[in-house]
Design an enzyme around this catalytic site. Structure first.
Site, mmCIF file in Angstrom:
data_model
loop_
_atom_site.group_PDB
_atom_site.id
_atom_site.type_symbol
_atom_site.label_atom_id
_atom_site.label_comp_id
_atom_site.label_asym_id
_atom_site.label_seq_id
_atom_site.Cartn_x
_atom_site.Cartn_y
_atom_site.Cartn_z
ATOM 1 N N GLU A 4 0.818 -1.210 0.000
ATOM 2 C CA GLU A 4 0.000 0.000 0.000
ATOM 3 C C GLU A 4 0.856 1.267 0.000
ATOM 4 O O GLU A 4 0.785 2.086 0.907
ATOM 5 C CB GLU A 4 -0.969 -0.032 1.184
ATOM 6 C CG GLU A 4 -1.990 -1.145 1.018
ATOM 7 C CD GLU A 4 -2.956 -1.286 2.178
ATOM 8 O OE1 GLU A 4 -4.121 -1.605 1.934
ATOM 9 O OE2 GLU A 4 -2.525 -1.098 3.336
ATOM 10 N N GLU A 31 -4.432 -10.218 0.330
ATOM 11 C CA GLU A 31 -5.275 -10.009 1.501
ATOM 12 C C GLU A 31 -6.718 -10.239 1.091
ATOM 13 O O GLU A 31 -7.170 -9.742 0.054
ATOM 14 C CB GLU A 31 -5.141 -8.590 2.071
ATOM 15 C CG GLU A 31 -3.778 -8.251 2.634
ATOM 16 C CD GLU A 31 -3.706 -6.819 3.173
ATOM 17 O OE1 GLU A 31 -4.774 -6.244 3.491
ATOM 18 O OE2 GLU A 31 -2.589 -6.276 3.253
#
Length: 1019
Positions: free
Chosen positions: A446, A510
């Site tokens: 991220e 994820e």
């Protein structure tokens, strides 16, 4: 005037005098010591863990003058444990954020208010000869630090979760020496370390001191390269010494103590490179983690011998035909993301903590771990090598806070930061590249996209071309060898699975956000991922709740999360998002995940003949010899029990088999279920013999009980009915029922003079909000007002017959300012024997346009006598289950106390449902009441009300009720994963629809409970 960068803000500086990164290994005097792989037995090793003196200041500039001097007075300073984080020890402020930086974004500058910890430790140095060097190693310091020895500046380092080593030989003397370490909470590196976790600072991993010979081995890199059939491997070894004085090395390869090969290596100018072919080695994979020992021995110029051991695994990781393959075989990831976290010590975790995590993962069929979002302690990889887990090793890099600025790529696409990015990748790879468990490098998490990731990718490939590189933020997989996404919804994921032409393999790095009650819908994900070859599995977010342990005034343990320390801004309990609770108790989510990812799938072929089909979903393991434990039960009665060993079933193969049970005998019983438990036949590293791999159960359909109405002789006296304007009372010598004529409710129901029901039933559409409801909560509460449903009375009427009385109550259910609702008809029947039968029909009313797409539930609640505290039920158990999390819970006969029906989530929320229940019973000593369902319903029972559950913010803070609250659900919505993932999928949503719910309550003999459950007496 432009602000000048301080040392801890200098993006052009990666370190000062830090030694080059290298793989982790230790040097021993003997093979015997080397074979222990115990660093404490290695040459010159000393642990500096323990108590250090500590001084905390609000900014580096506020450090006392001369703090680094060797005679700076420390006697009056505090003691602090190393390793630890200073916030955990009471210094500075605890603060949790998911995305946000805790200061203004102005890279590379950080606030002047920069909490700083100064550590002091005096060490004794003796017998340090001229041919020895003294190396000081910090395994983890957050976020940057300066090192001083005896008043002199030795060096500077950053990157919190990678080791930093310094040669302090020239700074020490025989006798006592002062180590001073000044640690900065914030540095330019903080912009690269914005991971979803507590902001914790200090020397949080071990500190080690060791003497080495100045001519010793400095680095060592091993590759295993397969032939085209993966039968023989080339063992390639590269090494480098600190000097050019060592001329030869003897290498020995062994497996389980048996010599496989031994050979001499010539060292030229301090370096060597050699390859050996190893024929037919046993290969390493997560299911069969075969490890060889590779031992290097060499003589030093002073005549001493040194032995350097490595554990190696012969394995290849490749993308072939757009598939991720290990040793030529396509693999599937049933993985989990893992943070370093401990409820008492924060980010400081011990060997025992890591071992516990890995054993639990293996016990729950998890085969892969992503080190989210930073390199773990080196010991963790040793354990993954040994126990068998595929590892995605992730760089200590996350810049998530920039997403909120509108320029996510602010520094990731800025060439001034390239050196910082590359440094994090290179040091990770150089440390961990000898671990067979590491099959992918991750560039971070991220952090947007940009040129610096291309630079990282190229730097990694130059060091290690044998592994894959992963980065989820690369939307076009330009610098990622696989295509990875996170929290992809099910329909788009299926589209990715179908889109195969020339495309890279896909994983979900994820998914399945395990926050609170959940994650739900994992079976649906697994089915899609197993359906399409391009999809090769995923990693649940995440392993553990990051709660910080504390106790209340009664000594009871509970856990704190963001905001509990006054920290702001904060993401609250978003750090409570794991498959295990902070103390490593498995959550219901972990039990469900274990079942969803089961490696042995059982299907019915013809159960009347006992024929089943077994599918082996292991990638490498043959099922031969695996124990199959078989139980045949009718409710709680064991009819037959057998245990057999499975035949040979190769990976990804299937086979049919006949269960060796007496079906003719079983058919004489009611509701016969066959329970299958697949177990380990021998002890393993992670579990004892008999450990359950997975389980399955089936109903023998021909024995299914169809509940009937049974006429029983009346024993009670005649009915007495009394009615006034406010209430209606019906009674005889067996029961007493009081109804409100004003509110149309059953006020009380007594049996044999004892009140059993003191309120209800009433329809509810509400449940205590779970974390996965967070994005629906506002509409549910403030738009549709689902918490505020009310029943408006239509009429109350009754009719008396010879052996029963019927009370019919009509109502309209809706909530504040809504045009939709339900017409309700309650039909109560009370028999002379004291049985109470409730028949509730709801007819939907759809008016207007603002109608909720999904309801939390459609059910009824009753308040029951709290003395009846023991629950027996025939349904799913024994843990909780919801319609999208019930595969792990087989139908059976279970018993618990009401208190044991509660799931103690760190953040209290809806919990404890038991799905697909046929009946339940409540007991007080020898007295028992059966609540018999017409259909299979879900139910919960607690000693508190929903409102109390919602008001509580921590464990142990739920106000108890003077009664037990029973909720019977016609339907309850699943739990989903929408705290950061997929919503409840359509099959698991409760919508506005007609419903019908029936049950009967009557007193029964405890030993006749099962027989009594097979019939109704009132209707």
């Amino acid at each position: 005037m432009r602000r000048e960068m301080k040392r801890w803000e200098n993006i052009h500086l990666t370190g000062i005098n830090r030694l080059p990164a290298h793989t982790d290994f230790y040097r021993y005097e003997t093979r015997e010591n080397a074979n222990t792989f115990n660093r404490e037995k290695s040459i010159g090793y000393t642990s500096l863990d323990g108590m250090w003196k500590f001084l905390f200041v609000d900014a580096p500039e506020l450090s006392p003058k001369g703090f680094e001097a060797e005679h700076f007075p420390v006697e009056g300073l505090d003691d602090i444990e190393v390793p630890s984080s200073w916030q955990i020890k009471g210094y500075g402020n605890m603060h949790y954020t998911d995305v946000l930086y805790p200061f203004a974004i102005n890279p590379p500058f950080v606030p002047q208010e920069n909490p700083t910890g100064i550590y002091f430790r005096d060490i004794e140095v003796s017998d340090l000869t001229g041919e020895q060097a003294l190396i000081l190693k910090f395994n983890g310091v957050d976020s940057a630090f300066d090192l001083y020895v005896n008043g002199k500046h030795v060096g500077f380092s950053k990157v919190s979760r990678l080791p930093s080593e310094f040669d302090i030989t020239d700074y020490v003397r025989q006798g006592s020496n002062r180590l001073t370490v000044r640690v900065y909470q914030f540095s330019d590196g903080t912009y690269l370390e914005d991971q979803d976790m507590w902001w914790l600072s200090g020397i949080f991993r071990s500190v080690e001191l060791y003497k080495i010979n100045k001519d010793a081995l400095q680095d060592l890199y091993v590759e295993t390269l397969p032939d085209e059939n993966y039968e023989h491997f080339t063992l390639k070894m590269d090494g480098m010494f600190l000097t050019s004085h060592v001329k030869d090395v003897v290498a020995t390869l062994t497996f389980q103590g048996e010599k496989v090969d031994e050979f001499e290596i010539e060292v030229i100018d301090g370096k060597f490179e050699i390859s050996r072919v190893v024929e037919h080695p046993l290969l390493w994979n997560a299911e069969e983690p075969n490890l060889y020992h590779l031992v290097f021995e060499y003589g030093l110029p002073n005549g001493q011998q040194e032995v350097v051991p490595l554990r190696i695994g012969f394995r290849a990781i490749e993308v072939i035909d757009n598939e991720i393959r290990v040793n030529g075989k396509r693999i599937f990831f049933n993985g989990v993301n893992r943070h370093d976290s401990h409820p008492k010590t924060g980010r400081t975790v011990s060997y025992e903590d890591m071992l516990q995590d890995i054993k639990m993962m293996k016990q729950h069929n998890i085969n892969a771990v992503r080190t989210a979002h930073y390199p773990n302690n080196d010991v963790f990889y040793d354990l993954c090598d040994e126990y068998g887990l595929y590892v995605i090793d992730e760089a200590d890099l996350e810049c998530h806070g920039f997403e909120n600025t509108g320029n996510y790529n602010w520094i990731s696409d800025n060439e001034l930061w390239e050196q910082q990015y590359v440094d994090r990748a290179v040091r990770m790879v150089k440390r961990d590249r000898n671990h067979p468990s590491v099959i992918m490098w991750s560039l971070g998490n991220e952090s947007g996209a940009g040129r610096n990731f291309t630079a990282m990718y190229n730097a990694i490939k130059a060091l290690d071309s044998t592994r894959l590189v992963h980065y989820e933020g690369d939307r076009v997989a330009a610098y990622s060898d696989i295509y990875t996404t996170m929290y992809t919804r099910l329909k788009p994921l299926e589209e990715i699975g179908k889109d195969t032409e020339g495309k890279k393999p896909h994983i979900l790095c994820e998914y399945g956000h395990a926050m609170g009650n959940g994650p739900g819908g994992l079976t649906d994900y697994q089915q899609v991922m197993r359906k399409y070859p391009r999809l090769q599995g995923g990693f649940i977010w995440e392993w553990c709740d990051h709660g910080i342990e504390t106790t209340n005034e009664n000594g009871e343990t509970y856990y704190l999360y963001g905001g509990d320390y006054g920290d702001f801004p904060t993401n609250g309990n978003f750090c409570i998002d794991g498959l295990v609770f902070p103390d490593r108790t498995p959550s219901p989510g972990l039990l469900e995940y274990k079942k969803v990812i089961e490696p042995i799938v059982t299907e019915i072929v013809n159960l009347d003949e006992g024929k089943i089909r077994l599918k082996n979903l292991y990638d490498f393991r043959n099922l031969s010899g695996t124990l199959l434990h078989i139980e045949v039960k009718s409710f709680g009665t064991l009819i037959e029990e057998k245990e057999i060993k499975l035949p040979s079933i190769q990976p990804h193969e299937e086979a049919e088999m006949i269960l060796p049970i007496n079906l003719e005998n079983a058919a004489q019983y009611d509701d016969v279920r066959i329970y299958l438990s697949y177990r380990e036949a021998e002890d393993t590293l992670y579990a004892e013999k008999g450990h359950e791999i997975t389980k399955e159960s089936f109903l023998l359909e021909s024995t299914k009980v169809e509940k009937v109405v049974k006429m029983v002789a009346s024993t009670g006296s005649n009915f007495m009915i009394e009615e006034d304007g406010a209430q209606l009372t019906i009674e005889n010598d067996q029961f007493k029922a009081i109804f409100s004529n004003v509110f149309g409710t059953l006020v009380s129901f007594e049996s044999e003079g004892e009140e059993i029901i003191n309120k209800g039933p009433e329809v509810t559409l509400w449940r205590a909000i779970i974390d996965n409801d967070m994005y629906k909560k506002d509409d549910w509460v403030n738009k549709y007002f689902l918490k505020n449903t009310k029943e408006q009375l239509g009429e109350v009427s009754y009719e008396m017959a010879e052996d029963h009385v019927d009370v019919v109550i009509t109502k309209y259910l809706s909530t504040v300012n809504q045009a939709w609702g339900f017409h309700l008809t309650y039909n109560y029947r009370m028999t002379k024997n004291g049985a109470l039968h409730v028949d509730l029909k709801g007819e939907k009313v759809l008016r207007g346009h603002e109608i909720p797409e999904m309801l939390p539930r459609i059910g009824i609640t009753l308040h029951l006598n709290q003395d009846y505290n023991h629950v027996t039920w025939y349904g799913r158990g024994d843990s909780e289950s919801y319609q999208d999390t019930k595969r792990s819970q087989p139908i059976g006969l279970y018993s618990k106390t009401v208190q044991e029906m509660h799931t103690d989530y760190v953040y209290p929320q809806e919990n404890g449902s038991r799905c697909d229940t046929s009946f339940l019973a409540l007991a007080k000593g020898d007295h028992e009441y059966l609540i018999n369902f017409k259909e299979e319903y879900d139910f919960t029972i607690h000693d508190y009300e929903t409102s109390a559950l919602e008001e509580a913010k921590h464990r142990g803070h739920i106000d108890k009720s003077p009664f037990n609250v029973l909720t019977i659900d016609y339907k309850q919505s699943g739990v989903g994963s929408n705290s950061c993932g997929e919503e409840q999928l359509p099959p698991y949503r409760t919508v506005i629809e007609d419903f019908h719910l029936q049950f009967e309550l009557r007193k029964v003999q405890k030993d006749l409970l099962v027989e009594e459950s097979k019939f109704f007496t009132a209707r």
